[in-house]
Each structure stands twice: as structure tokens, then as C-alpha cells.
Design an enzyme around this catalytic site. Structure first.
Site, PDB file in Angstrom:
ATOM      1  N   ARG A  37      -2.067  10.987  -4.554  1.00 40.33           N
ATOM      2  CA  ARG A  37      -2.519  11.579  -3.290  1.00 40.33           C
ATOM      3  C   ARG A  37      -1.392  12.311  -2.541  1.00 40.33           C
ATOM      4  O   ARG A  37      -1.648  13.011  -1.574  1.00 40.33           O
ATOM      5  CB  ARG A  37      -3.144  10.487  -2.406  1.00 40.33           C
ATOM      6  CG  ARG A  37      -4.520  10.061  -2.881  1.00 40.33           C
ATOM      7  CD  ARG A  37      -4.971   8.751  -2.257  1.00 40.33           C
ATOM      8  NE  ARG A  37      -4.321   7.601  -2.868  1.00 40.33           N
ATOM      9  CZ  ARG A  37      -4.476   6.351  -2.443  1.00 40.33           C
ATOM     10  NH1 ARG A  37      -5.220   6.098  -1.386  1.00 40.33           N
ATOM     11  NH2 ARG A  37      -3.858   5.351  -3.060  1.00 40.33           N
ATOM     12  N   GLN A  65       7.780   0.162 -16.630  1.00 40.78           N
ATOM     13  CA  GLN A  65       6.348   0.113 -16.907  1.00 40.78           C
ATOM     14  C   GLN A  65       5.925   1.492 -17.399  1.00 40.78           C
ATOM     15  O   GLN A  65       5.820   2.436 -16.625  1.00 40.78           O
ATOM     16  CB  GLN A  65       5.573  -0.250 -15.624  1.00 40.78           C
ATOM     17  CG  GLN A  65       4.097  -0.488 -15.878  1.00 40.78           C
ATOM     18  CD  GLN A  65       3.285  -0.579 -14.585  1.00 40.78           C
ATOM     19  OE1 GLN A  65       3.637   0.007 -13.570  1.00 40.78           O
ATOM     20  NE2 GLN A  65       2.181  -1.306 -14.644  1.00 40.78           N
ATOM     21  N   LYS A  99       6.250   9.195  -5.761  1.00 41.60           N
ATOM     22  CA  LYS A  99       5.989   8.955  -4.335  1.00 41.60           C
ATOM     23  C   LYS A  99       7.158   8.278  -3.623  1.00 41.60           C
ATOM     24  O   LYS A  99       7.538   8.690  -2.517  1.00 41.60           O
ATOM     25  CB  LYS A  99       4.734   8.094  -4.209  1.00 41.60           C
ATOM     26  CG  LYS A  99       4.456   7.631  -2.797  1.00 41.60           C
ATOM     27  CD  LYS A  99       3.053   7.111  -2.623  1.00 41.60           C
ATOM     28  CE  LYS A  99       2.868   5.717  -3.156  1.00 41.60           C
ATOM     29  NZ  LYS A  99       1.506   5.210  -2.877  1.00 41.60           N
ATOM     30  N   ALA A 154       6.286   2.068  -9.774  1.00 36.09           N
ATOM     31  CA  ALA A 154       6.089   2.842 -11.002  1.00 36.09           C
ATOM     32  C   ALA A 154       5.025   3.916 -10.863  1.00 36.09           C
ATOM     33  O   ALA A 154       4.917   4.810 -11.692  1.00 36.09           O
ATOM     34  CB  ALA A 154       5.723   1.894 -12.144  1.00 36.09           C
ATOM     35  N   GLY A 155       4.227   3.821  -9.808  1.00 35.91           N
ATOM     36  CA  GLY A 155       3.101   4.745  -9.663  1.00 35.91           C
ATOM     37  C   GLY A 155       3.546   6.165  -9.358  1.00 35.91           C
ATOM     38  O   GLY A 155       4.654   6.396  -8.880  1.00 35.91           O
TER      39      GLY A 155
HETATM   40  C1  UD1 Z   1      -2.503  -2.543  -3.337  1.00 35.92           C
HETATM   41  C2  UD1 Z   1      -3.239  -3.888  -3.348  1.00 35.92           C
HETATM   42  C3  UD1 Z   1      -4.125  -3.972  -2.123  1.00 35.92           C
HETATM   43  C4  UD1 Z   1      -3.305  -3.795  -0.869  1.00 35.92           C
HETATM   44  C5  UD1 Z   1      -2.506  -2.502  -0.924  1.00 35.92           C
HETATM   45  C6  UD1 Z   1      -1.528  -2.469   0.228  1.00 35.92           C
HETATM   46  C7  UD1 Z   1      -3.603  -4.457  -5.707  1.00 35.92           C
HETATM   47  C8  UD1 Z   1      -4.576  -4.494  -6.796  1.00 35.92           C
HETATM   48  N1  UD1 Z   1      -4.034  -3.978  -4.549  1.00 35.92           N
HETATM   49  O1  UD1 Z   1      -3.489  -1.521  -3.430  1.00 35.92           O
HETATM   50  O2  UD1 Z   1      -4.785  -5.248  -2.093  1.00 35.92           O
HETATM   51  O3  UD1 Z   1      -4.155  -3.819   0.265  1.00 35.92           O
HETATM   52  O4  UD1 Z   1      -1.724  -2.424  -2.131  1.00 35.92           O
HETATM   53  O5  UD1 Z   1      -0.892  -1.214   0.309  1.00 35.92           O
HETATM   54  O6  UD1 Z   1      -2.483  -4.855  -5.885  1.00 35.92           O
HETATM   55  N2  UD1 Z   1       2.255   0.245  -8.917  1.00 35.92           N
HETATM   56  C9  UD1 Z   1       2.996   0.125 -10.072  1.00 35.92           C
HETATM   57  N3  UD1 Z   1       2.342   0.072 -11.266  1.00 35.92           N
HETATM   58  C10 UD1 Z   1       0.990   0.111 -11.361  1.00 35.92           C
HETATM   59  C11 UD1 Z   1       0.243   0.253 -10.167  1.00 35.92           C
HETATM   60  C12 UD1 Z   1       0.906   0.317  -8.960  1.00 35.92           C
HETATM   61  O7  UD1 Z   1       4.221   0.059 -10.031  1.00 35.92           O
HETATM   62  O8  UD1 Z   1       0.495   0.044 -12.487  1.00 35.92           O
HETATM   63  C13 UD1 Z   1       2.972   0.333  -7.648  1.00 35.92           C
HETATM   64  C14 UD1 Z   1       2.778   1.662  -6.964  1.00 35.92           C
HETATM   65  O9  UD1 Z   1       3.780   2.575  -7.342  1.00 35.92           O
HETATM   66  C15 UD1 Z   1       2.857   1.304  -5.484  1.00 35.92           C
HETATM   67  C16 UD1 Z   1       2.389  -0.133  -5.457  1.00 35.92           C
HETATM   68  O10 UD1 Z   1       2.471  -0.630  -6.765  1.00 35.92           O
HETATM   69  O11 UD1 Z   1       4.191   1.364  -5.011  1.00 35.92           O
HETATM   70  C17 UD1 Z   1       0.975  -0.268  -4.928  1.00 35.92           C
HETATM   71  O12 UD1 Z   1       0.111   0.461  -5.762  1.00 35.92           O
HETATM   72  P1  UD1 Z   1      -1.108   1.262  -5.195  1.00 35.92           P
HETATM   73  O13 UD1 Z   1      -1.788   1.941  -6.300  1.00 35.92           O
HETATM   74  O14 UD1 Z   1      -0.691   2.082  -4.013  1.00 35.92           O
HETATM   75  O15 UD1 Z   1      -2.027   0.035  -4.685  1.00 35.92           O
HETATM   76  P2  UD1 Z   1      -3.161   0.081  -3.633  1.00 35.92           P
HETATM   77  O16 UD1 Z   1      -4.378   0.671  -4.247  1.00 35.92           O
HETATM   78  O17 UD1 Z   1      -2.656   0.656  -2.381  1.00 35.92           O
HETATM   79 CA    CA Z   2      -0.635   1.718  -1.684  1.00 34.23          CA
END
Ligand code: UD1
Ligand code: CA
Length: 457
Positions: free
Chosen positions: A16, A73, A23, A11-12
Site C-alpha cells: 500500500r 524470510q 516499507k 520482511a513485508g
Molecule cells: C498485523 C496483525 C494484526 C494487527 C496488526 C497491527 C497478524 C496476522 N495480524 O496485521 O492483528 O492488528 O498487525 O498493525 O499478525 N511481515 C513479515 N513477514 C510476513 C508478513 C508480515 O515480516 O510474512 C511483517 C511486515 O513487514 C510488517 C509486520 O510484519 O512489518 C506486520 O505485517 P502486516 O502485513 O502489516 O500485518 P497486518 O495485516 O497489519
Molecule cells: Ca501493519
């Protein structure tokens, strides 16, 4: 194995990436990142895949179609919150494989190992971890003195000592669904980023008496793509995998480092791919071909025994034993049949070139049908555009078109006809005729000498 369902977080926005597009739809070797992840989950045995979408959801849904289910989401409040959005689509019990849409290099082999380990250890949570020399940016796996996993700490919340841990969280897990449901109720956003972290579920489930484990996977598979630089790293790894697969299947690739082959391309045995070749989309190449150097073939079919050098072929179909190039451009919707030769500086557009015909040099063929064994002389062209509309040129079998001929469409040339060099043909030519359409040559004897005498030269 128990029935397996997967949840993929996608959902992100991926700030970056500095992109207008979400993405996870950015492509790695021609396939959107999230699609690689969905396929890995399916190949690992997951019949049902739920994708959590938010930013650019229409684009993600368009890419994945109705093969998966979607949870929505609306605001991205963290990975834990994302899983909450998928909760109502989950079965009541069993296990769920949780993945992220930005790790295209994960393989079904690794996911299968993770699942087997989860089951054989009797775990409630199994984290896919990895040892990174530079763990910056990732969540760290925190273990107690006996080596048991206690929790995951995000980089931004980690103490100096925790930051030194090199075992990182890949963001991929197998979790018992009943335990996950209970843990999701307790996750808060009381942390450095004010987000609901899925990673907190680990400590919560452990405190409930659950069993936590971590299995270390290949670091290469775990790379998360957050930026364009990381996208290029993923592309390079995937490209190497694809090239190796073709080489294992009997294709010679002279220089894998300069050969770019998309995920869905098929190549037959004993074909040789020369450097600088780019094969994209749904391209299919037969056996015993030589492709390249420096050629680009997109969404096209090439038969057996063909040779394409320094050329571009787009959305077209090419038969067997066809020679193309150097420096030819085959534009979309062209059909080139067996034993045809398309030579240097030739452009073919939306045309059919039937068996055995030759278009050897400096020719434009557009909106045309060429019969069998036609010879197009050097510099001959179809004049297919009158400034407003495109028109067709139809050329019969065994026609000989001389050099530098203009065939002004719409026009038909009958079988076995000859067109004299330099002709501009505006009317149909009957079968077996010779058409000459140019002014007759006159030689003015002594012209130069006379001019000199008159002082004009
Ligand atoms: C996350 C993990 C981290 C891990 C890393 C590996 C958490 C809190 N942290 O961090 O421990 O080392 O991945 O790559 O989980 N997403 C959603 N909705 C949200 C937030 C994120 O769908 O509200 C999705 C994003 O689109 C992405 C994935 O979840 O595909 C990971 O999110 P991202 O923000 O990249 O997490 P990291 O900070 O990398
Ligand atoms: Ca990530």
C-alpha cells in the site's frame, strides 16, 4: 529482569506504500521506521535484536548495520511464518519481545511497562492492545465473559459481532519462548488470507494452559504505517514529540506546527527557531542563535550567537556570531569561521571564509579560501570553472575586493591588497598592491549634440 531478546518483523513489501523501497526504510523525521523500533527495543533493555528481513533486505540491512542480527524470510507467508524464520536465533527459554517494523511511534516507556506487566502477572503471552474508535483493519482482541483474553481475530476472519470489538491488537507482544516454540509448530494457514498468523499463537498457547494477558497502550504509539497517508500522520506525531523535547531543553520554537526538526538534530539553550525552519540530518546548532524564518539546514554545524534567515546551509560548518542571509545558499564543504557576515543573494561553495570577513551581497564564492577580514564587494565573483575543470582562488587577509570584480581562478591575492571595482583579475596580485584590470574611462565631450546635428539621434 530475565535476559530479553526482541524480534522485529520487517520482511513485508508494504504494497500500500506504492514504493520501490521496502516499507520499513521509509523515514519518519529523518530516521527509517524500523530504526525507531530497534532503538525503542534497545532502550527498553533488549540487548539482542533480531530483525526478520525479506523484501529489499539489502536496504534494511544497510540502514541497521551490524547492531542487530538478521533472519531471512524468503517468501512472506505471514507474521507467524516470519517468527518461525527467527526461531533458530532465539535462546531456548526466557521471553521475547515481538514487534513490527512499521510502528515507529512505539516508545521504550510503553515497552518497559508491557514487560513489567508481563512479569508481574506471570503471563505466557502479553499483548499490547489499544482501544480504537475505528478499529478497521486491525486484529481484534476477543475476551470471554470474565474478561480473559481468548484469542485474536483478524479483520478478514472476524464475524460481524467480532468486528464491533474496539480493542485492537497492536502487533506487539511479550511471549514466553518455550511456549512460543511449541505454538509455532501448530500454526496453520487455514484462514481468509492463507497466511501463517502469529496471532493464532495466542489461542494455541491458551489451549495449552498458558496465561494470556493484554495491556492497553496509548493509541498514538500503536499506529501502524501501511500507506503514505499514515506515514504523514506518524511524521506529524513524531515532529511534535521532537519539538517538545527541544522546548523542554530550553529552545524557543515560535510555531511548532511549521518547524520540522529531524530526530538527530541538537540545539543549544536560548536559541529561537522561527517559522518555516527545516533542520535535517546530523545538524547541530549552538546557543543564542536565531534560525529562520524559512531556512533549511542539513548536516551542518552552526556555532553560538548565529543568525540564519531565509537561507539554505548544506553539509557545512559555521562558527560563532555569524550572520547568514536573507537569501544565502551555503553549499557543501564550506567552512565559515567566527564573526563572518554572508549577506543577501550570496552563494558559497566548497570554500573557507576566515574570521571577520564579509560577503554582504550578490556574490559567488566557489572553491576559494578567503583570509581574515576580507571584504568582497557587491557583485564580485570567483570564476572557478573554465568549462572543463574547477580552479582555486586564494585571497589573503584584509583584502578589499571592489564591486563587480571577476577573480579568474587559479589566482592568488596577497594580504592587504585592493582590487579596483569592475576588474577582471587573471594574474596573481602581490601583497599590499592595488590591482586595476579594466579599460580607462574616456569622456567624449559634446558627443550627444554632434549626433543630433548629424541627424543620427
Ligand atoms: C498485523 C496483525 C494484526 C494487527 C496488526 C497491527 C497478524 C496476522 N495480524 O496485521 O492483528 O492488528 O498487525 O498493525 O499478525 N511481515 C513479515 N513477514 C510476513 C508478513 C508480515 O515480516 O510474512 C511483517 C511486515 O513487514 C510488517 C509486520 O510484519 O512489518 C506486520 O505485517 P502486516 O502485513 O502489516 O500485518 P497486518 O495485516 O497489519
Ligand atoms: Ca501493519
Amino acid at each position: 529482569m530475565e535476559e530479553l531478546v526482541s524480534v522485529i518483523l520487517a520482511a513485508g513489501l508494504g504494497k500500500r506504500m506504492k514504493s520501490k523501497y521496502p516499507k520499513v526504510v521509509h523515514k519518519v523525521c529523518g530516521k527509517p521506521m524500523v530504526k525507531w523500533v530497534v532503538e525503542a527495543a534497545q532502550e527498553a533493555g533488549s540487548k539482542e535484536v533480531i530483525v526478520v528481513v525479506g523484501h529489499g533486505r539489502e536496504m534494511v540491512e544497510e540502514v541497521l548495520g551490524d547492531e542487530v542480527k538478521y533472519a531471512y524470510q524468503e517468501v512472506q507467508l505471514g507474521t507467524g511464518h516470519a517468527v518461525m524464520m527467527a526461531e533458530e536465533l532465539l535462546p531456548l527459554e526466557g521471553m521475547v519481545l515481538i514487534l513490527t517494523g512499521d510502528t515507529p511511534l512505539i516508545t521504550s516507556d510503553t515497552l518497559r511497562k508491557l514487560l513489567e506487566y508481563h512479569i508481574s502477572e506471570g503471563n505466557d503471552v502479553t499483548i499490547l492492545s489499544s482501544i480504537f474508535d475505528d478499529p478497521t483493519g486491525y486484529g481484534r482482541i476477543i475476551r470471554d465473559e470474565s474478561g480473559n483474553v481468548v484469542k485474536i481475530v483478524e479483520e478478514k476472519d472476524a464475524s460481524e459481532e467480532e468486528k464491533r470489538v474496539k480493542e485492537i491488537n497492536s502487533g506487539m507482544y511479550v511471549v514466553d519462548i518455550a511456549k512460543l516454540r511449541a505454538a509455532l509448530k501448530e500454526i496453520t494457514n487455514d484462514n481468509a488470507q492463507g497466511e501463517y498468523y502469529l496471532t493464532d499463537a495466542v489461542e494455541i498457547i491458551r489451549n495449552m494452559g498458558g496465561k494470556i494477558g493484554a495491556l492497553a497502550g496509548e493509541s498514538e504509539e500503536i499506529i501502524g504505517v501501511n500507506s503514505r497517508v499514515q506515514l504523514s500522520v506518524a511524521e506529524k506525531v513524531m515532529r511534535r514529540r521532537i519539538n517538545e523535547k527541544h522546548m523542554e531543553n530550553g529552545v524557543t520554537i515560535i510555531d511548532p506546527d511549521s518547524t520540522y526538526i529531524d530526530a538527530e538534530v541538537e540545539i543549544g539553550r536560548d536559541t529561537v527557531i522561527l517559522p518555516g525552519t527545516i533542520l535535517q540530518g546530523k545538524t547541530k546548532i549552538g546557543e543564542d542563535c536565531e534560525i529562520g524564518p524559512n531556512s533549511r539546514i542539513v548536516d551542518s554545524t552552526i556555532g553560538n550567537g548565529c543568525n540564519v534567515m531565509y537561507s539554505v546551509v548544506l553539509s557545512s560548518s559555521v562558527g560563532n556570531n555569524v550572520k547568514i542571509g536573507p537569501f544565502a545558499h551555503i553549499r557543501p564543504e564550506s567552512v565559515i569561521k567566527n564573526n563572518v557576515k554572508i549577506g543577501d543573494f550570496v552563494e558559497i561553495k566548497k570554500s573557507v571564509i576566515d574570521e571577520g570577513s564579509k560577503v554582504p551581497h550578490l556574490t559567488y564564492v566557489g572553491d576559494a579560501e578567503l583570509g581574515k577580514n576580507v571584504n568582497m564587494g557587491c557583485g564580485s565573483i570567483t570564476v572557478n570553472y573554465d568549462g572543463k575543470q574547477k580552479h582555486k582562488t586564494i585571497i589573503g587577509d584584509n583584502v578589499f575586493v571592489g564591486c563587480n570584480v571577476n577573480l579568474v581562478a587559479p589566482v592568488k591575492i596577497g594580504n592587504n591588497a585592493y582590487i579596483a571595482a569592475g576588474s577582471t583579475i587573471t594574474e596573481d596580485v602581490p601583497e599590499g598592491a592595488l590591482a586595476i584590470a579594466r579599460s580607462r574611462q574616456t569622456n567624449k565631450e559634446g558627443w550627444v549634440e554632434e549626433r543630433i546635428k548629424k541627424g543620427r539621434l
